[in-house]
Design a protein around this motif. Structure first.
Motif, mmCIF file in Angstrom:
data_model
loop_
_atom_site.group_PDB
_atom_site.id
_atom_site.type_symbol
_atom_site.label_atom_id
_atom_site.label_comp_id
_atom_site.label_asym_id
_atom_site.label_seq_id
_atom_site.Cartn_x
_atom_site.Cartn_y
_atom_site.Cartn_z
ATOM 1 N N LEU A 405 0.825 -1.206 0.000
ATOM 2 C CA LEU A 405 0.000 0.000 0.000
ATOM 3 C C LEU A 405 0.861 1.259 0.000
ATOM 4 O O LEU A 405 0.541 2.244 -0.684
ATOM 5 C CB LEU A 405 -0.928 -0.010 1.222
ATOM 6 C CG LEU A 405 -2.046 -1.064 1.211
ATOM 7 C CD1 LEU A 405 -2.822 -1.015 2.520
ATOM 8 C CD2 LEU A 405 -2.989 -0.823 0.033
ATOM 9 N N GLU A 408 2.261 1.667 -3.593
ATOM 10 C CA GLU A 408 1.305 2.011 -4.652
ATOM 11 C C GLU A 408 0.593 3.341 -4.397
ATOM 12 O O GLU A 408 0.423 4.146 -5.313
ATOM 13 C CB GLU A 408 0.267 0.887 -4.794
ATOM 14 C CG GLU A 408 0.863 -0.421 -5.308
ATOM 15 C CD GLU A 408 -0.196 -1.498 -5.472
ATOM 16 O OE1 GLU A 408 -1.390 -1.185 -5.240
ATOM 17 O OE2 GLU A 408 0.168 -2.646 -5.827
ATOM 18 N N TYR A 409 0.125 3.579 -3.170
ATOM 19 C CA TYR A 409 -0.698 4.760 -2.873
ATOM 20 C C TYR A 409 0.020 5.783 -1.992
ATOM 21 O O TYR A 409 -0.509 6.873 -1.780
ATOM 22 C CB TYR A 409 -2.010 4.329 -2.189
ATOM 23 C CG TYR A 409 -2.803 3.339 -3.011
ATOM 24 C CD1 TYR A 409 -3.566 3.752 -4.102
ATOM 25 C CD2 TYR A 409 -2.779 1.991 -2.688
ATOM 26 C CE1 TYR A 409 -4.291 2.840 -4.844
ATOM 27 C CE2 TYR A 409 -3.500 1.065 -3.424
ATOM 28 C CZ TYR A 409 -4.257 1.495 -4.508
ATOM 29 O OH TYR A 409 -4.964 0.600 -5.244
ATOM 30 N N ASP A 411 0.356 5.697 1.149
ATOM 31 C CA ASP A 411 -0.213 5.764 2.489
ATOM 32 C C ASP A 411 -1.008 4.482 2.738
ATOM 33 O O ASP A 411 -1.269 3.703 1.807
ATOM 34 C CB ASP A 411 -1.134 6.991 2.613
ATOM 35 C CG ASP A 411 -1.401 7.348 4.079
ATOM 36 O OD1 ASP A 411 -0.884 6.606 4.950
ATOM 37 O OD2 ASP A 411 -2.102 8.338 4.342
ATOM 38 N N CYS A 413 -4.201 3.022 2.897
ATOM 39 C CA CYS A 413 -5.583 3.321 2.521
ATOM 40 C C CYS A 413 -6.084 2.249 1.563
ATOM 41 O O CYS A 413 -5.314 1.445 1.043
ATOM 42 C CB CYS A 413 -5.694 4.705 1.871
ATOM 43 S SG CYS A 413 -4.671 4.867 0.402
ATOM 44 N N PHE A 415 -7.992 0.832 -2.001
ATOM 45 C CA PHE A 415 -7.884 1.206 -3.417
ATOM 46 C C PHE A 415 -9.089 2.038 -3.856
ATOM 47 O O PHE A 415 -9.098 2.598 -4.945
ATOM 48 C CB PHE A 415 -7.769 -0.051 -4.292
ATOM 49 C CG PHE A 415 -8.934 -0.983 -4.185
ATOM 50 C CD1 PHE A 415 -9.993 -0.895 -5.087
ATOM 51 C CD2 PHE A 415 -8.981 -1.950 -3.191
ATOM 52 C CE1 PHE A 415 -11.066 -1.746 -4.990
ATOM 53 C CE2 PHE A 415 -10.059 -2.801 -3.108
ATOM 54 C CZ PHE A 415 -11.109 -2.722 -3.999
ATOM 55 N N GLU A 418 -9.930 7.134 -3.596
ATOM 56 C CA GLU A 418 -10.249 8.287 -4.444
ATOM 57 C C GLU A 418 -11.756 8.471 -4.575
ATOM 58 O O GLU A 418 -12.262 9.593 -4.615
ATOM 59 C CB GLU A 418 -9.617 8.091 -5.818
ATOM 60 C CG GLU A 418 -8.083 8.043 -5.777
ATOM 61 C CD GLU A 418 -7.490 7.858 -7.157
ATOM 62 O OE1 GLU A 418 -8.276 7.716 -8.120
ATOM 63 O OE2 GLU A 418 -6.249 7.842 -7.261
ATOM 64 N N LYS A 424 -9.739 6.300 3.660
ATOM 65 C CA LYS A 424 -8.344 6.595 3.989
ATOM 66 C C LYS A 424 -8.042 6.170 5.425
ATOM 67 O O LYS A 424 -8.936 6.063 6.264
ATOM 68 C CB LYS A 424 -8.066 8.085 3.831
ATOM 69 C CG LYS A 424 -8.069 8.541 2.378
ATOM 70 C CD LYS A 424 -7.683 10.011 2.296
ATOM 71 C CE LYS A 424 -7.662 10.468 0.843
ATOM 72 N NZ LYS A 424 -7.282 11.903 0.725
#
Length: 441
Positions: A405, A408-409, A411, A413, A415, A418, A424
């Motif tokens: 995680l 990729e992001y 943080d 959170c 997927f 967004e 989050k």
């Protein structure tokens, strides 16, 4: 009646003895020494007829022909047997008439007494003239950390920096003795020829080091020459963060094989003592090295330096593979850190399927060190440990999920963060206040 006669005779004898003692005594209550009867006796022998020099010559001398043939190698040296002998001189200096001083001084009789401070100083000066100042002071004792690896050999001792060459001075350098041995060769013409072989390494502890092994006739001159030549053969060694090697490597010289592993700060030097001296000269403080095969000191040092010089920097490895070089460490929570990037990066389609991308195989040149597995701990067989494993099973793979995680992001959170902001990861309230203050400013 017989008993009374015996007591009377005993009293008369005691009176006669006391009277003779009083008549022979001098006014200071000391007895006058009696003259001894001289008897003819033969007390001369071989040692009494020869002088000390002649006796020592008989023990320590060797003929010229014997010297050429190598004889008299372990003969004793001449010693002063009277050196350091001080009768009556202890922790409390006292004058003993007849032992350490004459009984009579002129017409007066010397009595037993303690020496004054002035007499002690004058006596120390007299003893120093005859015995030497070395007998009055204790010998300087070398600290335990500077005595080398063993007490009877020079290996591991520090012998100071090399001598300056023209205008070049070796400030901050130190030299270590690695090897020292005396070699005797028996020849048919010149007899026994003596040779001294020594190996030294010098360095400044900041990436510069040089070593040399030479042979000479005298130990002192050989060490001086070796120290000077080592200063002329300096080699620069690359280090990772100035404390360890750039990467793990395998090296070999002759029958000596060394596996070297990169270690974190504070690990220390866990290796052979010759490798440890080399690391101190170079400035490497954290290292693990496994030695196999021959333990010859010269081969160990040469193999270690061959491995250090064959190291590849991060930029060189990235250019050679045309891939990014990424570091993943436990102390960083296994978060990837890019160390080097090539100017042109290969695509996944350009990498052949049979190419080995294992970093350990790449730096070890196909050699796989076999490390002995640690035995399981004692509590692994207890039933309580099985209960603990069942409780921890629900959290299995959590560290891998956290790593993925973050990669990729950025943080922790979902997927769907967004689309759904409430997905989050929650933050601390104080962090929310700081973010709100920063946004208002």
């Amino acid at each position: 009646m017989a008993y009374r006669i015996f007591r009377t005779c005993k009293a008369i004898t005691n009176c006669t003895i006391s009277t003779s003692i009083k008549n022979n005594a001098i006014p200071v209550d000391l007895l006058v020494p009696q003259t001894l009867q001289i008897q003819n006796a033969r007390n001369t022998n071989f040692f009494m007829r020869r002088s000390a020099a002649q006796l020592w010559k008989a023990v320590t001398s060797v003929s010229n022909a014997g010297k050429r043939r190598g004889r008299g190698k372990n003969l004793p040296k001449v010693k002063d047997l009277n050196e350091g002998q001080k009768l009556g001189w202890g922790k409390i200096p006292i004058m003993f008439p007849g032992l350490n001083i004459n009984i009579m001084q002129g017409k007066t009789v010397v009595t037993q007494r303690r020496l004054s401070e002035e007499e002690q100083e004058s006596r120390q000066l007299n003893v120093a003239k005859h015995v030497g100042t070395s007998m009055l002071f204790k010998k300087f004792k070398t600290p335990a950390l500077k005595r080398g690896w063993t007490g009877g050999h020079l290996g591991g001792k520090k012998i100071g920096p090399p001598k300056p060459i023209d205008d070049d001075k070796f400030d901050g350098f130190e030299t270590w003795m690695l090897y020292s041995k005396t070699v005797n060769v028996m020849t048919s013409i010149m007899g026994r020829s003596k040779r001294v072989r020594c190996m030294v390494i010098t360095g400044n502890g900041n990436g510069l080091a040089g070593f040399v092994m030479i042979t000479g006739k005298d130990l002192r001159s050989t060490i001086y020459t070796a120290k000077s030549r080592a200063g002329q053969r300096l080699i620069h060694v690359e280090r990772y963060n100035n404390h360890t090697v750039l990467h793990d490597f395998y090296t070999q010289f002759g029958r000596t094989k060394i596996f070297v592993k990169q270690k974190h700060k504070g690990y220390g030097l866990k290796c052979h003592r010759a490798i440890q001296a080399c690391c101190e000269a170079i400035g490497i403080t954290d290292l693990y090295a496994k030695l196999e095969g021959s333990s010859n000191t010269g081969n160990i040092v040469k193999a270690f330096f061959v491995g250090l010089l064959q190291q590849k920097t991060h930029e060189d490895m990235a250019k050679e593979k045309k891939l990014h070089l990424v570091e993943i460490r436990k102390e960083n929570n296994y978060f990837p850190t890019v160390l080097a990037s090539p100017p042109v990066v290969r695509d996944r389609s350009e990498i052949p399927p049979n190419e080995d991308l294992d970093f350990q195989q790449y730096v070890m040149k196909g050699k796989v060190p076999y490390w002995r597995k640690k035995p399981p701990p004692f509590y692994a067989k207890l039933p309580s440990w099985q209960v603990h494993l069942r409780k921890e099973e629900r959290h299995r793979g959590q560290d891998d999920v956290v790593l993925r995680l973050r990669a990729e992001y950025g943080d922790l959170c979902s997927f769907l963060a967004e689309k759904y902001p409430e997905a989050k990861a929650p933050k601390w309230r104080k962090h929310d206040k700081k973010n709100e203050e920063d946004s208002e400013q």
